[in-house]
Design a protein around this motif. Structure first.
Motif, PDB file in Angstrom:
ATOM      1  N   GLU A 156      -8.574   5.828  61.440  1.00 29.93           N
ATOM      2  CA  GLU A 156      -7.829   6.544  62.479  1.00 29.93           C
ATOM      3  C   GLU A 156      -7.902   5.771  63.797  1.00 29.93           C
ATOM      4  O   GLU A 156      -6.902   5.645  64.512  1.00 29.93           O
ATOM      5  N   HIS A 157      -9.085   5.239  64.108  1.00 32.61           N
ATOM      6  CA  HIS A 157      -9.245   4.444  65.331  1.00 32.61           C
ATOM      7  C   HIS A 157      -8.308   3.241  65.328  1.00 32.61           C
ATOM      8  O   HIS A 157      -7.583   2.989  66.286  1.00 32.61           O
ATOM      9  N   ASP A 158      -8.329   2.478  64.239  1.00 34.86           N
ATOM     10  CA  ASP A 158      -7.530   1.254  64.210  1.00 34.86           C
ATOM     11  C   ASP A 158      -6.038   1.550  64.196  1.00 34.86           C
ATOM     12  O   ASP A 158      -5.238   0.782  64.752  1.00 34.86           O
ATOM     13  N   ALA A 166      -2.360  -2.686  70.707  1.00 38.99           N
ATOM     14  CA  ALA A 166      -1.623  -3.833  70.145  1.00 38.99           C
ATOM     15  C   ALA A 166      -0.132  -3.760  70.476  1.00 38.99           C
ATOM     16  O   ALA A 166       0.469  -4.754  70.906  1.00 38.99           O
ATOM     17  N   LEU A 167       0.484  -2.612  70.282  1.00 38.44           N
ATOM     18  CA  LEU A 167       1.909  -2.459  70.582  1.00 38.44           C
ATOM     19  C   LEU A 167       2.176  -2.624  72.076  1.00 38.44           C
ATOM     20  O   LEU A 167       3.103  -3.327  72.482  1.00 38.44           O
ATOM     21  N   HIS A 224      -3.487  -3.012  61.391  1.00 35.52           N
ATOM     22  CA  HIS A 224      -2.218  -2.314  61.619  1.00 35.52           C
ATOM     23  C   HIS A 224      -1.401  -2.940  62.751  1.00 35.52           C
ATOM     24  O   HIS A 224      -0.305  -2.450  63.049  1.00 35.52           O
ATOM     25  N   ALA A 225      -1.922  -3.995  63.374  1.00 36.12           N
ATOM     26  CA  ALA A 225      -1.214  -4.599  64.506  1.00 36.12           C
ATOM     27  C   ALA A 225       0.071  -5.296  64.079  1.00 36.12           C
ATOM     28  O   ALA A 225       1.053  -5.293  64.824  1.00 36.12           O
ATOM     29  N   ASP A 230       5.957  -5.569  64.300  1.00 41.82           N
ATOM     30  CA  ASP A 230       7.207  -5.499  63.547  1.00 41.82           C
ATOM     31  C   ASP A 230       8.061  -4.327  64.021  1.00 41.82           C
ATOM     32  O   ASP A 230       9.295  -4.445  64.124  1.00 41.82           O
ATOM     33  N   ASP A 231       7.420  -3.199  64.307  1.00 38.32           N
ATOM     34  CA  ASP A 231       8.150  -2.030  64.806  1.00 38.32           C
ATOM     35  C   ASP A 231       8.773  -2.318  66.167  1.00 38.32           C
ATOM     36  O   ASP A 231       9.906  -1.884  66.451  1.00 38.32           O
ATOM     37  N   LEU A 232       8.043  -3.060  67.009  1.00 38.35           N
ATOM     38  CA  LEU A 232       8.582  -3.417  68.321  1.00 38.35           C
ATOM     39  C   LEU A 232       9.790  -4.343  68.177  1.00 38.35           C
ATOM     40  O   LEU A 232      10.820  -4.149  68.837  1.00 38.35           O
TER      41      LEU A 232
END
Length: 295
Positions: A156-158, A166-167, A224-225, A230-232
């Protein structure tokens, strides 16, 4: 930061670094500085002896150093002692600690701010790996110092820091990459900048004035970064496609979706933005202090 905070409650403080030893005193408690490498400790050395009797060992180093130090440190620590790390990403260190000696308590924290800002009123994320009275006491200290404790699970933290750190950092650094390709110098941009651009310039200046390894750890170590970046990139392509379609109503629809996402916090963040704009555009408050590292 933690040496300063612990001076009020600790009987004895020792700092271990590869730098030359030095001794300082504040708050009535002396801090002993030892020159040693925590990834290759001399079993008969003073640093190893101190670690073996310590109630609390706080590991405040970059992730590669922490991963190397985990096994030798935990092998030295006495049962019931508390190991605390301050890494921005938890998954790799937690996996490394799982194979280390048992009997010690473990708490992984992530101060969600630069140390120079101070802990009072700021969020400290915490992942409790092995609970015990010492771990609970350390978390109580964070709250006594004024920190806002946010307890999370490891994954959950990451996942949440992939978005909040990261985002966010990727968006600001991407802005910086694009600026470096623009055919204007900083003087021209500063003269023409509306408030949002000034805010982004300020964020970029603060980040690049800090330590690159902090931002590298956040981008490279968080599992998850990659998805966040990729989402950005996908979102920027969506904006480009939306404009290429030439229909303003599509942007209005996107605005509605974002307003819905912000929900009851919309007005709160609008007010905070207005205050930030007012402060950053005030010509009487030009700050010339050096930028500090922020996460």
């Amino acid at each position: 930061m933690f040496l300063q905070l612990l001076r009020a409650t600790a009987d004895d403080l020792c700092a271990v670094d590869t730098a030359a030893p030095r001794t300082g005193a504040a708050g009535g408690t002396s801090t002993t500085w030892l020159a040693a490498d925590v990834t290759a400790l001399d079993p008969g050395g003073e640093a190893a002896r101190r670690i073996a009797v310590a109630d609390l060992v706080l590991l405040a180093v970059p992730e590669p150093v922490a991963l190397e130090a985990a096994e030798p440190l935990t092998a030295l620590m006495r049962p019931g002692a508390v190991l605390v790390d301050t890494l921005s990403v938890k998954s790799r260190l937690i996996a490394e600690l799982a194979s280390c000696a048992g009997g010690i308590e473990q708490v992984s924290i992530n101060p969600m701010f630069a140390p120079s800002l101070g802990i009072a009123g700021r969020t400290v994320a915490a992942v409790v790996l092995r609970e015990g009275p010492g771990a609970i006491a350390f978390l109580d200290l964070i709250e006594q110092w004024g920190g806002q404790l946010l307890q999370l699970g490891p994954d959950e933290h990451d996942r949440i820091t992939a978005v909040t750190q990261a985002l966010t950092h990727a968006a600001v650094l991407g802005f910086g990459f694009a600026l470096c390709e623009a055919p204007f110098d900083i003087g021209q941009l500063t003269a023409a900048a509306p408030p949002p651009h000034t805010v982004l310039l300020s964020l970029l200046a603060r980040m690049v004035g800090g330590a690159p390894e902090v931002y590298w750890d956040i981008q490279s170590a968080n599992p998850h970064a990659t998805q966040a970046r990729d989402d950005l990139a996908k979102a920027l392509r969506q904006l480009a496609d939306l404009v290429a379609d030439g229909h303003e109503r599509h942007l209005a629809s996107a605005f509605n979706r974002m307003r819905d996402f912000l929900g009851p916090e919309l007005a709160h963040y609008q007010t905070r933005c207005e205050r930030a704009f007012a402060a950053i555009q005030d010509p009487t408050t030009r700050c010339d202090a050096p930028a500090r590292n922020d996460s």
